[in-house]
Design an enzyme around this catalytic site. Structure first.
Site, PDB file in Angstrom:
ATOM      1  N   GLU A 159       4.849   0.508   5.813  1.00  0.00           N
ATOM      2  CA  GLU A 159       4.785   1.541   5.510  1.00  0.00           C
ATOM      3  C   GLU A 159       4.263   0.639   4.290  1.00  0.00           C
ATOM      4  OE1 GLU A 159       5.921   5.598   4.739  1.00  0.00           O
ATOM      5  OE2 GLU A 159       6.463   5.544   6.968  1.00  0.00           O
ATOM      6  N   ARG A 212      -0.040   2.561  12.988  1.00  0.00           N
ATOM      7  CA  ARG A 212       0.989   3.177  13.566  1.00  0.00           C
ATOM      8  C   ARG A 212       1.381   5.077  13.651  1.00  0.00           C
ATOM      9  NH1 ARG A 212       5.758   3.620   9.980  1.00  0.00           N
ATOM     10  NH2 ARG A 212       7.505   4.185  10.891  1.00  0.00           N
ATOM     11  N   HIS A 250      10.321  10.201  13.859  1.00  0.00           N
ATOM     12  CA  HIS A 250       9.711  10.234  12.081  1.00  0.00           C
ATOM     13  C   HIS A 250      10.251  11.116  11.854  1.00  0.00           C
ATOM     14  CE1 HIS A 250       6.629   7.961   8.847  1.00  0.00           C
ATOM     15  NE2 HIS A 250       7.604   8.651   8.591  1.00  0.00           N
ATOM     16  N   ASN A 276       9.547  -0.560   5.310  1.00  0.00           N
ATOM     17  CA  ASN A 276       8.461   0.099   4.634  1.00  0.00           C
ATOM     18  C   ASN A 276       9.297  -0.194   2.385  1.00  0.00           C
ATOM     19  OD1 ASN A 276       7.580   1.203   6.652  1.00  0.00           O
ATOM     20  ND2 ASN A 276       8.456   3.825   6.561  1.00  0.00           N
ATOM     21  N   TYR A 320       7.502   0.615  -1.469  1.00  0.00           N
ATOM     22  CA  TYR A 320       6.287   1.519  -2.183  1.00  0.00           C
ATOM     23  C   TYR A 320       6.701   0.851  -3.616  1.00  0.00           C
ATOM     24  CZ  TYR A 320       5.140   4.512   1.521  1.00  0.00           C
ATOM     25  OH  TYR A 320       4.463   5.369   2.724  1.00  0.00           O
ATOM     26  N   GLU A 359      12.701   5.017   8.748  1.00  0.00           N
ATOM     27  CA  GLU A 359      13.503   5.181   7.545  1.00  0.00           C
ATOM     28  C   GLU A 359      14.649   5.949   7.864  1.00  0.00           C
ATOM     29  OE1 GLU A 359      11.118   6.310   4.433  1.00  0.00           O
ATOM     30  OE2 GLU A 359       9.841   4.822   4.537  1.00  0.00           O
TER      31      GLU A 359
END
Length: 1801
Positions: free
Chosen positions: A1612, A1317, A1362, A1545, A1547, A1407
């Site tokens: 991500e 990506r 991005h 994404n 985390y 995002e």
């Protein structure tokens, strides 16, 4: 059948464990029917018997033919077993097994077969106890060995003859009747029979036991017989006509309390619950003060809180109702809510775990509103709906619920809901609707009963009844027949309306029918009532549909005859009026008046009127009264008097009148939503504060009163049978004396062992449990809690004197009352019962027992108090741990000099001697002193605590000297006088911080840390546990200081050799109090003035990285406890250790929601577990400090350590459990921290086509910021603006990927990824952001990159945007300007048209949350705009939609690709999961984060929650419209569905809680949510990123459920590091292993359509505002080398192996070839990253220059090897194959180790 109405006169019930084991191991009792008696045989056969009527049928006559029908009847009523006593003399008249009486043998075989045929299990009794005369005359009694042998032969004969039909046996059912001389022989006979049975039937289910009366259970429990009993048989003599003896024999059968779903649950819209009629009623403002039940008591989230209260009450039964609308939101099965059912699963399981039986009411007034829309209970179709609902509940919960009420108080539904309209649904129709409702309720009840009887009773064995409400009606003038008749009509119109059809004849009472018919005749023009008619079939189906009579009763009425005219309603139709006697005590309700005698009369009436034939038992299912919601809400004496009188009347009815009452239920457990009265009336045994979001529950005095009633099973004056454990002696395991410690001590190895731990090793949570028998406890001390400072002859202590002097404590606080525990013992026992602690550590007040400190002043009342306390503890299996001295010296002794006086040694010993003698028969764990270090230093050195002596240079040493000798003398007194008879243990509780060297690599710092421990802990432990003398480090230090100060001798006193011998070894276990950790550093301190503090020659500081607490310099440093325990193990010869105090202070503002304390115990207790499980430390107990908030010495009441909040402003000193109490209960219940399912690894593979990827972004890696015509981006400007990016970093060069395509492809190939990506730089392709000019050079870069990827067989995943917006577009407003939507569409089309043939996977935006919120909201990211996030987000969403449509409309058909958006989101959990407002905050967080962008794209518009909040807050602030832009209908249509997959994404996870920012008009104010983290979560290089794998799975499941299970690509996921560069990154390996495994669980277990996973990031790069300080890469980029080489980290190899395996192969299947990794880069020998003993620190080497990077020599060597291996593989293929073969065996071994690591993780 003639006998069906008769009851059994003898019942046997079998209890597994409850009489002989701890109460928390109780299991359910099994009640048995039988045996058949002569009376029953006579009734069955119709023939008179020549037996005595009390004889048991012994097969001397023929078994009646009707017996099988009788057994079938029993089975239909829920009986599961039947008792069959055999007749020894009838079977073997001669005693010889070879000469049986065949007819008797055949009779018993027939009986047993009949039982089995109807589904009853026989329990066969071989014999009672007394030897039959015919056998005694031949063989003698049990003392005869010949008789014992004959019994054994008889038993073997029976086993052979009946063994194929019977599984459960009792050898001798009346062992308790035998005299002591016969008992042993009978026991021996049983043991021989038991052994023979198991020889004959080694695999048989069931077993053999003996039987005794309940109060003779010790015959089994206290003898070796227990091991020869497969179960325990307890005999209860129970006369079913009176029930008089049952209460005497057995406690805890009758007592219950209750709640109702809509009154307590709240959560009115949670998890799909449907609206109820009470929800609608409240929302229409029809309740007092416009209150609603939306939150109520928040019991939906507080199951643990409610069960805690029940444990405290000690009830064995809890009655609650199920919310129909929570199970079936629409009222029908088709709408079933699994989450609703799971709530009740949780509640039922929690009850059973606590030994509390659930009683479930199916319907308590809260009808689903949707059913009401069709007429509710007036619609006949509801009968089938209720039947279906009941069937579901029976099926789902019936395996655990054995008592069911179909309805509770249905009269209220008919009367108030459909008659007067006072209740919802508010129908005012007493003519038709009210009667029709009753008609349908009765039919619904009957159908529910039948469905249970037909489908579930046989397998579940439960009972179903109905709870009817009724007042008692007393004639106003008992002498007037018309008033007597009117009172009867009152009862028939209320109770008989429902009871008569069910319990009498299937139809309404004749009185009711006649009265209505008369009224119809009297009122032809306005008929006041229309009573429906049951068909004959309906009557038959209704009659007998109850297994018990449930009664709700609260009050009585005086009734007189009165002409009602043609008025509808019971008074009009019934021709009566009801009154109350003005002398009756009133309540907060105008309906309830206290007239307790009415209950007894009503019970007798019911027994005669309805149960005379069936003899069913009565369950009092509700009784209680309300108090006002203001005033003294805790001291509810009125309720206590009400309960006392009503319970007493129930007992009279039971014991005097012979009414069969089997249960008494107090209404209610806690305050709740009381219908139209809202919260203005309070029925609860527990006060609920509805003004607080926590909804804290606080026991009232009535709760403590009820607990005492339960404990005594009524109002018995004698002590009832309780489960008091036999006090066994404890063997001392003290160690032999040890040699003195070296300087520094050998225990310094602990620093070598632990100080080099990595963050991962230190923070990794350890899951496991302590061994059985581990002692979990809580603590307190006398002065802190008792109060009663001068009560009953207590003398003053030094703390009394100190605190009563103004100015000595904050706010002049003192312990005069404290928690008032001296007068509130029952309240303290309540808390301990609720916690289910194993032990309670408390201290005895010396001056309460000896007011002047000496035996001559003995105060018996003080002794009595401690006797009551100890006995109360033992009654509930709580071990007392007694501290003899906890600082409160009698003031009279201080006048003699206190501990500075050597005479105190003998005086203290005398006090100890008295305590040992008085309490030692029950106390087995003693501590002489608590924290003698504190006494010596703070009391006599600094003088900050009483007795406030300030002699820091000498007094502490002298006092400590006396304390040690006093301890030793007390120990020897116990050892010499009491140990043999009492068998207890004696020790001393020492306090110790852990001390960590400032630099573990500097020897003198280690010596300083060791010295600090020796001066604090070793000061006392060294003499006691080692050699009877002080540590050499201390003697050396004080001696040298003294000499330097010019003294002739050391200030540290010396022990004589005799004293040393006397002192050493005077402890049976090591008791340590621990709270915090300090950092020590060597220092040369002053010589003057003389001071213990300066003698140490060191300074201490706080451990700055750990959380602060409410007490300064007492940070929460959990890892210090493990190290301290290891140090004690090493220093003192591996003793058994009890952590006797451990806890944390919170400020007085923190009442019940004490999250910090939860975190404290969660981490500290786990460190103790690590010490035990991983390090082999003998940790035997853990005591949480403290039971409740109390007087905290010099802090007064400013802080609290308690698991329970105490309101010190109230004279009631009410105790309220905090969240930490519930948490600690679960730790105790689980005996530690068992591995949760979330943490268990799932072995398996992803689908074959699964996409494995890694990622980067253009600005973060490309560099070449002004090369080949690239335009400027907003990040170019932002990074060149001062103070915007950490360390002034920028992306000018970044990783130079613009010039290193080959290098990037090479590392991608090494990773074995299938996809890559990357993002396109918008200004590199369109320098000014528009398609007016296309930069071909920029496009060519991406073409070359894509071609290289294709050649490497790696699929590109292209992100259009991005974050690097062309600066030219930002200059015209950027994402705030709506024209950007078209600009983005144009840009997207350029890429689709020019690169689309190479790209099949497109992402429009990365995002957008970050772009909008950080870029245009907070201004922390480019372009640095503040407060414009909603506008930016609006345009981002529309831009995405346009890009999707242009691809869909113009390019999809020819290019065949996919396109969607990547949305980022944390997962969130409520900070306090028991709290609805935290649950709501978590929901808001998710909706304002994920939903902000996902909802419009997947559902068409912003979340309703978000729109509502922003609009309401905007309008409230005076704005004309919402600050959140609105989509037009056309825009909604265009945006909705613009996705081919869900790009995610993710985390980390956060904990959410509400914050109120007032009128702050921005995103944060709208969201109203703060976030924090759990302290056990492992950190990273980013403050916001914690390792929380569980949240990943939950988020994926949420997306599936919320957005229709779209295909999901994780685009991500990764973790950062910062600081020192290392290629060995175990935390990243751990992160990927666990997160990817959670993804596998989501895919395999949850059905998430997961298509791919992307690791962020390929290499370390420019991390936006953090610059290069945070590194996420799988490859390290050496920025000190101009060539920017990409060097693999260890995590790269691990990720490659996961890709290679496509998941996680099961190690149980052997080594898998996919686990052959490339050689790992490492900078040290690979260390185990799971929780094993930490490795020794790696030796530091001189750095060398490797590719421009300064690395340690061994690290450089490894890195060189890795690069060489890569080159070697590519150039010398053949040699590589040979080399690979040579390495295979070693690699396979390594693979096994790696898999093992994963399993542990």
């Amino acid at each position: 059948m003639m006998l069906l109405g008769k009851l059994l006169s003898l019942c046997l019930f079998t209890v597994f464990g409850c009489m002989c084991q701890d109460y928390d191991d109780q299991r359910e009792a099994v009640f048995l029917a039988g045996p058949i008696t002569s009376e029953q045989v006579e009734a069955l056969s119709g023939q008179p018997s020549d037996w005595a009527l009390s004889d048991t049928f012994d097969c001397s006559h023929t078994l009646p033919s009707e017996s099988k029908e009788y057994f079938e009847y029993l089975q239909s009523r829920g009986v599961t077993h039947f008792k069959v006593p055999l007749s020894w003399t009838q079977l073997l008249p001669t005693g010889q097994s070879s000469q049986p009486q065949q007819s008797v043998l055949t009779c018993y075989q027939t009986l047993l077969k009949q039982l089995l045929e109807v589904g009853l299990e026989p329990l066969v009794i071989l014999h009672g106890s007394t030897v039959p005369d015919i056998l005694r005359s031949r063989y003698g009694g049990w003392e005869s060995q010949q008789l014992v042998e004959m019994f054994q032969q008889y038993a073997e004969f029976v086993f052979v003859q009946f063994g194929g039909l019977v599984e459960s046996w009792v050898t001798l059912s009346s062992m308790d009747e035998l005299k002591e001389s016969d008992l042993q022989s009978a026991l021996d006979a049983h043991i021989n029979v038991y052994q023979r049975y198991h020889q004959l039937f080694p695999q048989r289910v069931g077993g053999v036991s003996v039987g005794v009366k309940a109060n003779k259970a010790p015959i089994i429990c206290d003898t070796p017989l227990l091991q020869y009993s497969d179960f325990i048989s307890i005999k209860i003599q129970y006369d079913c006509n009176s029930g008089r003896e049952l209460a005497d024999e057995l406690q805890n059968v009758l007592w219950a309390t209750s709640s109702e779903s809509f009154k307590v649950e709240g959560g009115w819209m949670e998890d799909g619950k449907g609206e109820t009629i009470w929800d609608r009623f409240g929302h229409e403002n029809k309740v007092f003060d416009n209150q609603t039940a939306d939150l109520a008591c928040d019991s939906y989230n507080k199951v643990d809180y409610d069960v805690y209260l029940l444990r405290g009450l000690h009830v064995n039964t809890f009655q609650f109702s199920i919310s129909w609308a929570r199970i079936f939101p629409s009222g029908h099965r088709s709408s079933q809510s699994e989450k609703g059912a799971l709530h009740y699963d949780k509640l039922i399981n929690a009850l059973l775990e606590s030994g509390i039986q659930p009683v479930v009411t199916l319907f308590h007034w809260d009808l689903p509103q949707e059913l009401q829309g069709y007429g509710g209970w007036t619609n006949a179709s509801i009968v089938e709906a209720f039947k279906d609902y009941a069937d579901f509940c029976f099926s789902r919960f019936g395996g655990r619920v054995k008592t069911w009420n179909t309805f509770s108080s249905p009269w209220v539904v008919s009367h108030a809901g459909y008659g007067t309209g006072e209740h919802p649904p508010g129908v005012k129709d007493y003519v038709v609707s009210s009667y029709q409702v009753t008609h349908n309720i009765l039919k619904s009840h009957a159908e529910a009963w039948h469905v249970y009887n037909d489908k579930h009773r046989k397998t579940q064995g439960g009972k179903v009844g109905i709870a009817l409400n009724s007042d008692w009606a007393e004639p106003m003038a008992p002498s007037r027949p018309e008033d007597v008749a009117a009172a009867d009509r009152y009862l028939q119109f209320m109770l008989g309306w429902f009871a008569h059809p069910i319990f009498v004849n299937g139809d309404y009472p004749e009185t009711l029918k006649t009265q209505i018919e008369q009224k119809i005749d009297e009122c032809p023009l306005s008929v006041p009532a229309k009573l429906p008619v049951f068909t004959a079939e309906e009557s038959k189906r209704i009659h007998g549909t109850a297994d018990f009579f449930g009664l709700n009763h609260y009050t009585s009425r005086l009734v007189n005859n009165s002409a009602g005219g043609c008025n509808p309603g019971p008074h009009g139709v019934g021709d009566f009026q009801a009154h109350v006697d003005p002398l009756w005590s009133s309540t907060a309700s105008d309906w309830i008046y206290s007239a307790p005698w009415g209950l007894r009369r009503l019970l007798n009436y019911i027994s005669v009127e309805y149960l005379n034939v069936t003899k069913l038992p009565i369950h009092i299912t509700g009784n209680g009264m309300p108090t006002e919601y203001s005033g003294d809400t805790i001291n509810d004496t009125h309720r206590v008097e009400y309960m006392k009188s009503y319970i007493n009347e129930a007992l009279k009815a039971t014991h005097i009148d012979g009414v069969n009452v089997q249960r008494f239920t107090v209404q209610s457990l806690m305050d709740g939503f009381e219908g139209p009265h809202g919260y203005s009336e309070r029925f609860g045994l527990h006060h609920v504060d509805f003004d607080l979001a926590d909804r804290p529950r606080t026991p009232r005095q009535s709760a403590y009163f009820y607990a005492k009633v339960i404990e005594h099973n009524g109002f018995a004056s004698k002590k009832q049978l309780v489960n008091t454990p036999k006090m066994t002696k404890i063997e001392s395991k003290k160690l032999s004396p040890l040699p003195p410690s070296t300087v520094p001590s050998q225990a310094m190895t602990v620093w070598n062992k632990f100080s080099s731990q990595t963050t991962l090793q230190r923070q990794l949570y350890h899951y496991g449990t302590f061994p059985e028998g581990f002692s979990w406890g809580v603590s307190s001390s006398a002065y802190q809690i008792e109060g009663g400072w001068n009560a009953d002859g207590k003398g003053p202590s030094v703390w009394d004197t100190f605190t009563q002097k103004p100015g000595n404590t904050p706010a002049n606080a003192n312990g005069d009352v404290a928690c008032d525990s001296y007068n509130r013992l029952d309240e303290d026992l309540y808390m301990l019962r609720a916690l289910r602690v194993k032990s309670y550590r408390f201290s005895m007040s010396w001056s309460r027992i000896f007011p002047d400190g000496r035996r001559s002043s003995l105060n018996q009342k003080g002794v009595d108090y401690y006797n009551r306390l100890i006995d109360g503890l033992l009654a509930f299996n709580i071990t007392p741990m007694v501290t003899l001295y906890h600082w409160d010296l009698p003031q009279a002794l201080q006048t003699l000099g206190g501990w500075d006086n050597v005479d105190m040694i003998d005086i203290f010993n005398d006090f100890c001697d008295f305590c040992f003698a008085s309490f030692g028969d029950r106390v087995k764990l003693w501590m002489t002193f608590n924290q003698p270090h504190t006494i010596a230093w703070l009391g006599y050195g600094l003088g900050t605590i009483p007795p406030n002596v300030k002699k820091p240079g000498t007094a502490p040493y002298k006092v400590a000297h006396n304390l040690i000798k006093a301890h030793a003398k007390a120990y020897h007194t116990y050892d010499d006088k009491y140990r043999k008879s009492q068998g207890g243990l004696v020790s001393i509780a020492l306090n110790a911080d852990w001390v960590e060297p400032e630099d573990v690599n500097v020897p003198r710092e280690v010596v300083a840390a060791d010295r600090a421990l020796q001066f604090q802990l070793g000061w006392f432990a060294h003499p006691i546990f080692k050699n009877g003398d002080y540590p050499d480090a201390m003697k050396w230090q004080v001696g040298n200081k003294s000499e330097l100060q010019g003294l002739s001798e050391t200030r540290l006193p010396s022990f004589t050799e005799e004293e040393k011998s006397f002192i050493k070894g005077t402890a049976d276990m090591f008791c340590v109090n621990h709270y915090t950790t300090k950092i020590a550093s060597h220092a040369t301190l002053r010589l003057s003035p003389q001071s213990y503090e300066y003698d140490l020659d060191l300074t201490v500081a706080e451990e700055g990285d750990s959380p602060t607490t409410a007490i300064s310099e007492q940070r929460a440093v959990a890892w210090g406890l493990r190290r301290l325990l290891n140090w004690i193990k090493e220093e003192y010869g591996d003793p058994e250790i009890y952590v006797t105090e451990n806890g944390v202070a919170t400020d007085s503002k923190t009442t019940v929601d004490d999250t910090d304390r939860v975190f404290y115990y969660k981490t500290y207790a786990d460190e103790a577990l690590k010490a035990h499980n991983l390090d082999g430390v003998k940790v035997r107990g853990y005591i949480a400090t403290s039971l409740m908030d109390s007087f905290e010495w010099l802090n007064g009441y400013k802080v609290g350590f308690g698991l329970h909040h105490v309101d010190f402003t109230s004279p009631n000193r009410q105790r309220t459990p905090k969240r930490s109490a519930h948490y600690y209960y679960h730790v105790i219940k689980d005996n530690g921290f068992p591995l949760p399912d979330d943490e268990k690894i799932l072995y398996g593979e992803f689908p074959n086509a699964f996409n494995w990827s890694t990622a980067s972004a253009s600005y973060q890696i490309e560099g070449s910021w002004r090369t080949d015509g690239k335009g400027l981006s907003i990040w170019d400007k932002f990074a060149h603006t001062p103070l915007r990016v950490s360390n002034s970093d920028n992306g000018d060069i970044a990783c130079d990927s613009y010039n290193k395509i080959d290098k990037d492809i090479a590392v991608l190939k090494k990773l074995k990824v299938t996809h890559y990506r990357l993002s396109v730089s918008w200004p590199r392709v369109l320098p000014d952001g528009t398609n007016n000019y296309i930069n071909e050079a920029g496009l060519n870069y991406y073409k070359r990159l894509l071609d290289a990827l294709k050649e490497a067989n790696i699929v590109p995943q292209i992100t259009l945007y991005h974050w690097d917006l062309p600066l030219a577009l930002q200059r015209v407003g950027g994402w705030e300007n709506e024209t950007i939507v078209q600009r983005f569409r144009d840009y997207a089309e350029v890429l689709f048209s020019r690169l689309g043939s190479r790209v099949k996977f497109w992402i429009t935006l990365n995002e957008p949350y970050i772009v909008a919120n950080l870029g245009y909201g907070y201004g922390t990211f480019a372009p640095g705009i503040i407060g414009k996030q909603y506008i930016a987000a609006h345009n981002l969403i529309k831009a995405h939609a346009e890009a999707w449509h242009i691809y869909n409309d113009k390019y999809r058909a020819t290019q065949g690709g996919m396109i969607s958006i990547t949305i980022n989101s944390d997962w969130t959990e409520p900070r306090n999961p028991y709290k609805q407002e935290d649950v709501d905050a978590a929901n808001r967080y998710l909706q304002f984060f994920l939903g902000w962008f996902a909802h419009p794209i997947f559902k068409g518009d912003y979340p309703d929650l978000m729109k509502t909040i922003v609009r309401e807050r905007s309008l409230a602030a005076g704005l004309p419209a919402s600050r959140l832009p609105e989509f037009t209908p056309a825009e909604i249509q265009r945006i909705k569905g613009t996705h081919d997959y869900f790009g995610l994404n993710h985390y980390t996870t956060v904990l959410s809680y509400p914050v109120d920012l007032g009128n702050q008009q921005d995103y944060e104010g709208d969201r109203g949510t703060g976030v924090t983290h759990d302290r056990t979560w492992i950190g990273s290089g980013s403050f916001w990123l914690k390792i929380t794998p569980f949240g990943f799975r939950k988020l994926l499941k949420f997306i599936k459920d919320e957005y229709g299970n779209p295909p999901v690509y994780v685009t991500e996921n990764g973790i950062s590091e910062r600081g020192e560069v290392t290629l060995n990154d175990p935390h990243r390996k751990y992160y990927y292993e666990n997160y990817i495994n959670q993804a596998l669980k989501a895919q395999v277990l949850d059905g998430v359509d997961l298509k791919g996973y992307t690791a962020w990031s390929l290499m370390d790069n420019f991390e936006w505002a953090a610059g290069y300080s945070e590194r996420f890469g799988l490859f390290f980029v050496n920025r000190s080398d101009p060539n920017l080489p990409r060097i693999p980290k260890n995590s790269a190899s691990r990720y490659a192996s996961i890709i290679n395996c496509n998941g996680f192969p099961d190690p149980a299947l052997g080594p898998h070839e996919c686990l052959n990794p490339e050689p790992e880069a490492t900078d040290a020998p690979t260390t185990q990253t799971t929780q094993t003993t930490p490795t020794t620190p790696t030796t530091t080497h001189n750095p060398v220059d490797f590719l421009g990077l300064k690395l340690a020599s061994d690290e450089a060597e490894v890195a060189l090897n890795v690069l060489f291996a890569f080159l070697f593989v590519s150039v010398l293929g053949v040699i590589c194959v040979v080399y690979g073969l040579m390495k295979t065996r070693r690699k396979l071994k390594k693979a096994v180790v790696e898999s093992g690591r994963m399993e542990k993780l």
